[in-house]
Design a protein around this motif. Structure first.
Motif, mmCIF file in Angstrom:
data_model
loop_
_atom_site.group_PDB
_atom_site.id
_atom_site.type_symbol
_atom_site.label_atom_id
_atom_site.label_comp_id
_atom_site.label_asym_id
_atom_site.label_seq_id
_atom_site.Cartn_x
_atom_site.Cartn_y
_atom_site.Cartn_z
ATOM 1 N N TRP A 66 3.549 -3.352 3.562
ATOM 2 C CA TRP A 66 4.420 -4.444 3.962
ATOM 3 C C TRP A 66 5.219 -4.940 2.756
ATOM 4 C CZ3 TRP A 66 -0.665 -4.877 2.880
ATOM 5 C CH2 TRP A 66 -1.104 -5.919 2.042
ATOM 6 N N GLY B 9 -1.718 6.756 5.493
ATOM 7 C CA GLY B 9 -2.538 5.920 6.366
ATOM 8 C C GLY B 9 -2.875 4.553 5.813
ATOM 9 N N LEU B 10 -2.153 4.108 4.775
ATOM 10 C CA LEU B 10 -2.397 2.775 4.212
ATOM 11 C C LEU B 10 -1.551 1.728 4.936
ATOM 12 C CD1 LEU B 10 -2.341 3.621 0.376
ATOM 13 C CD2 LEU B 10 -4.349 3.327 1.836
ATOM 14 N N ALA B 11 -1.993 0.479 4.883
ATOM 15 C CA ALA B 11 -1.182 -0.635 5.363
ATOM 16 C C ALA B 11 -0.090 -0.915 4.341
ATOM 17 C CB ALA B 11 -2.054 -1.871 5.563
ATOM 18 N N GLU C 260 2.511 4.968 3.743
ATOM 19 C CA GLU C 260 2.420 4.975 5.204
ATOM 20 C C GLU C 260 1.926 6.334 5.707
ATOM 21 O OE1 GLU C 260 6.357 3.863 6.250
ATOM 22 O OE2 GLU C 260 5.913 1.705 6.314
ATOM 23 N N LYS D 137 -5.696 -5.702 5.029
ATOM 24 C CA LYS D 137 -4.359 -6.294 4.974
ATOM 25 C C LYS D 137 -4.386 -7.789 5.285
ATOM 26 C CE LYS D 137 0.266 -6.181 6.968
ATOM 27 N NZ LYS D 137 1.197 -5.557 7.947
ATOM 28 N N LYS E 251 -10.361 5.021 0.814
ATOM 29 C CA LYS E 251 -10.130 5.496 2.180
ATOM 30 C C LYS E 251 -10.772 6.864 2.390
ATOM 31 C CE LYS E 251 -6.352 6.349 5.465
ATOM 32 N NZ LYS E 251 -6.656 7.764 5.745
ATOM 33 N N HIS F 44 -5.323 -5.777 -2.597
ATOM 34 C CA HIS F 44 -3.922 -5.562 -2.273
ATOM 35 C C HIS F 44 -3.233 -5.018 -3.522
ATOM 36 C CE1 HIS F 44 -3.680 -8.682 1.266
ATOM 37 N NE2 HIS F 44 -4.582 -7.733 1.465
ATOM 38 N N LEU G 198 -5.869 -1.109 2.236
ATOM 39 C CA LEU G 198 -6.575 -0.454 3.333
ATOM 40 C C LEU G 198 -6.265 -1.227 4.608
ATOM 41 C CD1 LEU G 198 -10.070 0.130 1.642
ATOM 42 C CD2 LEU G 198 -8.208 1.794 1.912
ATOM 43 N N GLN G 199 -6.211 -0.538 5.715
ATOM 44 C CA GLN G 199 -5.843 -1.201 6.974
ATOM 45 C C GLN G 199 -6.731 -2.411 7.252
ATOM 46 O OE1 GLN G 199 -3.266 -0.661 8.814
ATOM 47 N NE2 GLN G 199 -2.530 1.334 8.116
ATOM 48 N N ALA G 200 -8.024 -2.283 6.963
ATOM 49 C CA ALA G 200 -8.964 -3.369 7.268
ATOM 50 C C ALA G 200 -8.786 -4.575 6.361
ATOM 51 C CB ALA G 200 -10.400 -2.852 7.160
#
Length: 426
Positions: free
Chosen positions: A63, A59-61, A56, A78, A116, A127, A74-76
Motif C-alpha cells: 500500500w 504475495g505481500l500486502a 504484490e 497489514k 512468508k 511493516h 505480510l498479509q496478516a
C-alpha cells in the motif's frame, strides 16, 4: 531437506532475489555514471512502482501512505494496531551508487519473504517502508520523506528550490500526489503512536568496517548537522595586476581565511575529545564573470557541519558567526547566509542496540557497535519519539559515488542479523 541443505537453499534464494532487485533497479535508473534517482521525481515514483509490483507478485500486502511512500507487510500484519517499521529510502544523489538507501528496503523485503516462505510470524508485526526524498542533493533539505511523515518538515524547507528546475519542493510534492494540507500544518502523515520501533539497514559510508574486516555493525548514534546550501562572500572586483593587496576586497581570500579559522577550531574541538566534521562541497565564482585576470566580486560556497553533540553544533553556529564578523572586518567583505538547515543528533535506542548485538551473536557475526557519520531517516524517527536503531553493512569506496562496493554476501549477513532481531528481540 535436512537443516544445512535448507539453510543453503534459503541463502541461495535470498542472494538471487537481492541480485535481481539491485541489478534491475540499477539498469532502470542508470545515468551517465552510476544511478540517479531524484527525490520526488518520475524516476523515484517508477522505482517504487517496480518494488510494489514485485512485492504484490510475491504475495505481500502492498500500500501507499499519505506521503506517497511504498509500504509492505505480510498479509496478516497489514492491519496490525502496532508494528515495527523497517525502512530506508530509494532516492539517490546524482551519479550515485545503487546501494545507498535501496539496500535497507531490499533487506526488509527479504525478511518478509523469508517469514512468508517459512510460514512463521515475527515477534511483533513488521511493516517495511520505502521512503522518498532522503538525499539533500536535490533540494538542500535532507530526510524530506521521513520529516513529512513525522510532521517536522518546515515552511522554509518546503520553499527550498530544486537544484535543476528551480521549482519549490512543495510543488514537486504536489506533482507526486501528496495532499499538502497536513504537511504545511506540521501534522504527521502517519499515526506515530502505532510505531513500536524503527529499524534501518544501510551501507557504511566510511572505511571502519573495511579496516576491521567485519561485515556488519550496529549503530550507537547518528550525527546531527547544520547546513548552508549557499553562503556568499561579497567583495569588490578589480584587475588582478593593478590592485595592490592593501586595497583589495578579495572574497576568495576572505573565504580561505574563514576556512582556515574553522579548520583550526575543528582541530581544537577534536583535541578536547568532542565530535565534529566540517565540509564545503560546493565552491564557485560566477562562471559568467570570472576570469584569470580578474579579482572576483563574489564567491559562493556550501557548509556542512556535523556532530553527535547538540552542544557542539550550538558552539559551531556561534563560532561561524563570530569568525565571519572578524573576516569581514579584516578583508572588507560581507558574508550573506541563506537559511540555516539543522537536524539534531540522535542516539539509537539502547535496548534495541543490545537486542541487535544479541542477534549478531546468534547470526554468527562478531558483535560490534559504531557511530554513524552520515545522517539517516532513523534520526528523524528518533527525534519524533520513536525508538530507533540501525544496522551497517560493510561497503568499500564510500558512498554517494558509482564505486559503492557492497558485497552481496555481506548484505545477506546483515539481513540475517535483521531477521534474527525481528524474530526474537524486536
Amino acid at each position: 531437506m535436512n537443516a544445512p541443505a535448507a539453510a543453503t537453499h534459503q541463502l541461495e534464494s535470498d542472494l538471487e532475489i537481492a541480485k535481481e532487485l539491485f541489478e534491475t533497479i540499477a539498469e532502470r535508473t542508470s545515468d551517465v555514471q552510476g544511478v540517479s534517482r531524484p527525490a520526488y521525481s518520475k524516476i523515484e515514483t517508477e522505482t517504487l512502482a517496480f518494488l510494489k509490483s514485485f512485492a504484490e507478485a510475491a504475495g505481500l500486502a502492498v500500500w501507499e501512505d499519505a506521503g506517497c511512500n511504498a509500504n509492505f507487510a505480510l498479509q496478516a500484519d497489514k492491519m496490525a494496531d502496532r508494528f515495527v517499521v523497517v525502512g530506508s529510502h530509494v532516492d539517490s544523489v546524482p551519479f550515485g551508487g545503487n546501494f545507498d538507501g535501496l539496500a535497507g528496503v531490499v533487506a526488509g523485503l527479504l525478511c518478509l519473504l523469508r517469514a512468508k516462505r517459512d510460514r512463521v510470524q515475527f515477534r511483533k508485526p513488521v511493516h517495511v517502508l520505502a521512503l522518498r526524498g532522503e538525499e539533500s542533493a536535490w533540494f538542500g533539505p535532507c530526510y524530506i520523506g521521513s520529516k513529512a511523515l513525522t510532521g517536522s518538515l518546515t515552511p522554509s524547507e518546503l520553499a527550498a528550490r530544486h537544484s535543476g528546475d528551480d521549482r519549490e519542493l512543495a510543488e514537486h510534492m504536489i506533482d507526486t500526489g501528496i495532499d499538502m494540507d497536513k504537511v504545511r500544518a506540521g501534522l504527521p502523515l502517519v499515526d506515530l503512536s502505532r510505531i513500536e520501533a524503527y529499524l534501518e539497514l544501510h551501507i557504511e559510508q566510511g572505511p571502519l568496517l573495511i579496516g576491521r574486516d567485519l561485515p556488519v555493525a550496529t549503530v550507537s548514534g547518528i550525527r546531527g548537522n547544520i547546513r548552508h546550501r549557499q553562503v556568499v562572500c561579497i567583495g569588490e572586483a578589480g584587475h588582478s595586476g593593478a590592485v595592490p593587496r592593501a586595497y583589495r576586497k578579495d572574497p576568495v581570500l576572505a573565504m580561505a581565511d574563514l576556512f582556515v579559522r574553522l579548520d583550526e577550531s575543528w582541530q581544537t574541538i577534536l583535541n578536547k575529545g568532542d565530535d565534529l566534521v566540517l565540509t564545503s562541497g560546493i565552491v564557485s565564482t560566477d562562471p559568467e564573470k570570472h576570469a584569470i585576470s580578474r579579482i572576483p566580486d563574489s564567491v559562493s560556497f556550501s557548509l556542512d557541519i556535523r556532530s553527535q553533540s547538540a552542544k557542539t553544533l550550538d558552539e559551531m553556529h556561534q563560532l561561524l558567526a563570530a569568525e565571519m564578523r572578524q573576516v569581514e572586518k579584516d578583508r572588507g567583505v560581507k558574508f550573506k547566509l541563506d537559511t540555516e538547515m539543522r537536524v539534531e543528533p540522535a542516539r539509537c535506542d539502547q535496548e534495541m542496540v543490545s537486542g541487535l548485538l544479541s542477534a549478531m551473536d546468534r547470526a554468527g557475526e562478531e558483535p560490534f557497535v559504531m557511530p554513524s557519520g552520515g545522517g539517516h531517516d532513523a534520526a528523524v524517527f528518533a527525534s519524533a519519539g520513536v525508538p530507533s536503531a540501525m544496522i551497517f553493512v560493510r561497503n568499500a569506496n564510500g558512498s554517494h559515488n558509482p564505486q559503492e562496493a557492497m558485497d552481496l554476501s555481506d548484505f545477506i549477513a546483515a539481513t540475517n542479523v535483521m531477521y534474527e532481531y525481528l524474530m526474537r528481540d524486536s
